[in-house]
Design a protein around this motif. Sequence first.
Motif, PDB file in Angstrom:
ATOM      1  N   UNK A  94     140.948  46.284  -6.800  1.00 55.84           N
ATOM      2  CA  UNK A  94     139.918  47.323  -6.893  1.00 55.84           C
ATOM      3  C   UNK A  94     138.997  47.263  -5.680  1.00 55.84           C
ATOM      4  N   UNK A  95     138.310  48.363  -5.453  1.00 54.06           N
ATOM      5  CA  UNK A  95     137.304  48.443  -4.405  1.00 54.06           C
ATOM      6  C   UNK A  95     136.039  49.013  -5.021  1.00 54.06           C
ATOM      7  N   UNK A  96     134.916  48.354  -4.808  1.00 55.49           N
ATOM      8  CA  UNK A  96     133.696  48.785  -5.463  1.00 55.49           C
ATOM      9  C   UNK A  96     132.544  48.850  -4.467  1.00 55.49           C
ATOM     10  N   UNK A  97     131.608  49.748  -4.758  1.00 57.37           N
ATOM     11  CA  UNK A  97     130.459  49.946  -3.885  1.00 57.37           C
ATOM     12  C   UNK A  97     129.343  48.970  -4.242  1.00 57.37           C
ATOM     13  N   UNK A  98     128.538  48.627  -3.259  1.00 59.79           N
ATOM     14  CA  UNK A  98     127.313  47.885  -3.522  1.00 59.79           C
ATOM     15  C   UNK A  98     126.182  48.470  -2.682  1.00 59.79           C
ATOM     16  N   UNK A  99     124.957  48.159  -3.057  1.00 59.75           N
ATOM     17  CA  UNK A  99     123.774  48.765  -2.445  1.00 59.75           C
ATOM     18  C   UNK A  99     123.659  48.346  -0.977  1.00 59.75           C
ATOM     19  N   UNK A 100     123.718  49.301  -0.033  1.00 62.00           N
ATOM     20  CA  UNK A 100     123.628  48.936   1.382  1.00 62.00           C
ATOM     21  C   UNK A 100     122.196  48.780   1.899  1.00 62.00           C
ATOM     22  N   UNK A 101     121.212  49.129   1.057  1.00 64.91           N
ATOM     23  CA  UNK A 101     119.816  49.147   1.537  1.00 64.91           C
ATOM     24  C   UNK A 101     119.383  47.800   2.130  1.00 64.91           C
ATOM     25  N   UNK A 102     119.625  46.655   1.457  1.00 66.12           N
ATOM     26  CA  UNK A 102     119.204  45.379   2.055  1.00 66.12           C
ATOM     27  C   UNK A 102     119.827  45.124   3.422  1.00 66.12           C
ATOM     28  N   UNK A 103     121.099  45.474   3.592  1.00 64.64           N
ATOM     29  CA  UNK A 103     121.746  45.285   4.889  1.00 64.64           C
ATOM     30  C   UNK A 103     121.126  46.201   5.943  1.00 64.64           C
ATOM     31  N   UNK A 104     120.843  47.433   5.559  1.00 67.56           N
ATOM     32  CA  UNK A 104     120.223  48.366   6.510  1.00 67.56           C
ATOM     33  C   UNK A 104     118.883  47.833   7.004  1.00 67.56           C
ATOM     34  N   UNK A 105     118.065  47.311   6.093  1.00 69.06           N
ATOM     35  CA  UNK A 105     116.773  46.748   6.490  1.00 69.06           C
ATOM     36  C   UNK A 105     116.966  45.532   7.397  1.00 69.06           C
ATOM     37  N   UNK A 106     117.943  44.721   7.075  1.00 70.44           N
ATOM     38  CA  UNK A 106     118.225  43.542   7.893  1.00 70.44           C
ATOM     39  C   UNK A 106     118.642  43.951   9.297  1.00 70.44           C
ATOM     40  N   UNK A 107     119.567  44.902   9.401  1.00 68.77           N
ATOM     41  CA  UNK A 107     120.038  45.337  10.712  1.00 68.77           C
ATOM     42  C   UNK A 107     118.917  46.010  11.514  1.00 68.77           C
ATOM     43  N   UNK A 108     118.121  46.816  10.830  1.00 64.93           N
ATOM     44  CA  UNK A 108     117.003  47.486  11.505  1.00 64.93           C
ATOM     45  C   UNK A 108     116.026  46.456  12.054  1.00 64.93           C
ATOM     46  N   UNK A 109     115.649  45.471  11.243  1.00 62.49           N
ATOM     47  CA  UNK A 109     114.712  44.445  11.685  1.00 62.49           C
ATOM     48  C   UNK A 109     115.274  43.624  12.841  1.00 62.49           C
ATOM     49  N   UNK A 110     116.555  43.323  12.803  1.00 63.74           N
ATOM     50  CA  UNK A 110     117.177  42.573  13.887  1.00 63.74           C
ATOM     51  C   UNK A 110     117.066  43.324  15.210  1.00 63.74           C
ATOM     52  N   UNK A 111     117.320  44.621  15.164  1.00 63.04           N
ATOM     53  CA  UNK A 111     117.262  45.403  16.398  1.00 63.04           C
ATOM     54  C   UNK A 111     115.837  45.558  16.902  1.00 63.04           C
ATOM     55  N   UNK A 112     114.886  45.704  15.984  1.00 66.69           N
ATOM     56  CA  UNK A 112     113.488  45.771  16.398  1.00 66.69           C
ATOM     57  C   UNK A 112     113.071  44.459  17.076  1.00 66.69           C
ATOM     58  N   UNK A 113     113.464  43.326  16.505  1.00 65.58           N
ATOM     59  CA  UNK A 113     113.130  42.034  17.110  1.00 65.58           C
ATOM     60  C   UNK A 113     113.765  41.892  18.481  1.00 65.58           C
ATOM     61  N   UNK A 114     115.007  42.356  18.616  1.00 59.88           N
ATOM     62  CA  UNK A 114     115.685  42.281  19.900  1.00 59.88           C
ATOM     63  C   UNK A 114     114.992  43.152  20.940  1.00 59.88           C
ATOM     64  N   UNK A 115     114.553  44.332  20.543  1.00 57.23           N
ATOM     65  CA  UNK A 115     113.841  45.213  21.463  1.00 57.23           C
ATOM     66  C   UNK A 115     112.538  44.582  21.938  1.00 57.23           C
ATOM     67  N   UNK A 116     111.788  43.982  20.989  1.00 52.75           N
ATOM     68  CA  UNK A 116     110.539  43.333  21.366  1.00 52.75           C
ATOM     69  C   UNK A 116     110.794  42.144  22.292  1.00 52.75           C
ATOM     70  N   UNK A 117     111.877  41.407  22.019  1.00 51.11           N
ATOM     71  CA  UNK A 117     112.218  40.270  22.864  1.00 51.11           C
ATOM     72  C   UNK A 117     112.579  40.723  24.271  1.00 51.11           C
ATOM     73  N   UNK A 118     113.313  41.825  24.379  1.00 50.97           N
ATOM     74  CA  UNK A 118     113.694  42.335  25.695  1.00 50.97           C
ATOM     75  C   UNK A 118     112.499  42.809  26.499  1.00 50.97           C
ATOM     76  N   UNK A 119     111.483  43.363  25.815  1.00 47.79           N
ATOM     77  CA  UNK A 119     110.285  43.859  26.515  1.00 47.79           C
ATOM     78  C   UNK A 119     109.467  42.716  27.088  1.00 47.79           C
TER      79      UNK A 119
END
Length: 367
Positions: A340-365
């Motif tokens: 079987x294949x089942x869905x799970x809530x992607x919201x926590x992953x989206x927040x994690x990925x968003x925060x990672x990219x924001x931190x990377x942007x701040x680090x690059x600046x």
Amino acid sequence: MLALLTNSYTRRTLLCLSAAALLWSGSPAENARAARSSAASGVKAPAAATAPKDAAAAARMELYEQMSAATGIPWYRFAAIDQYERSIGRIKKSPAAAQADAAAAKARITGIQIPAPVWSGPLNPDQEDKQPDSIRFFGGFGWDGSGDGLADPENDADVLYSMARHLLKYGNSPSDFSIAVWEYYHNGRASQRVAQFSKLYEHFGRLDLAGSAFPLPIGTNYAYRSTWGTARGWGGVRIHEGTDLFAPHGLTVRSTCFGVVETKGWNRYGGWRIGIRDIENRYHYYAHLMGYEKSLLRGDIVVPGQTIGWVGSSGYGNPGTQGKFPPHLHYGIYRDRGITEWAFDPYPLLKQWENQEFRQLRSNKKK
């Protein structure tokens, strides 16, 4: 000699050459046993600075390469079967069962589990049989690949060599490999997944395919919240299996992972949509697109952050239907468990990925 062996590339070359020499001079079983022995000696003592996860991956890679040198089967095919088994085996168990599995796993560096009736033979009265001769007599799958005189389903060399024997019965081309995998699992989905994983490993030439990206460009105008499980008002009684990210029409949609494009086209619920399968056997679903990146085709490989399409408002009707709701990206994620294949809530992953990219942007600046 120690200085020479600390060089990973040189060490792997020497190990592969030793396995190749054994292949030319001995029987297939002897070759695989000796290759496994040299592989094992090469991975018992990873560098102290190496993280446990990295050390385990390095150990598996050493073993894949040794068995590849001994059998002629590309390392990424062993890796693909191993990864498929790992991806469908992550099921929650009781603490006692999990502890027992963890204890058993310490002796293993691969995750391929071959059922006892398959390994020993379905009519074998001893379903824990490790004697190669009796296993052969009852038509079992298991072979001795380590040279210890036993065919042990908990021995990595025995398991990989047995799998190699099975694969080689069908040939060594990509199509032969797909047939062999289907004949082993008798599951079209399994055959597809293993082929996808093999393609990813072959393309990138490494086991580590971790990495992620937020599906919309960071810093642009978008908004989202958790919408998992809310009722849907079109297409019958169903719930929302994903997160809606509202954004301007035409905003770039990006791949969140390393993966293979599995589906592309129209879906009456999701409109123009793309589905991408990653190495963890997760299916990433991007729906309601305005359109696709023109060069992207089914079977293509993508990387995190790569443009795959643009935000739109397609769906809820026949092909081409637009504008029945505000423009947004519907992002869903599904886990394949083999049957079987089942869905799970992607919201926590989206927040994690968003925060990672924001931190990377701040680090690059700051640099």
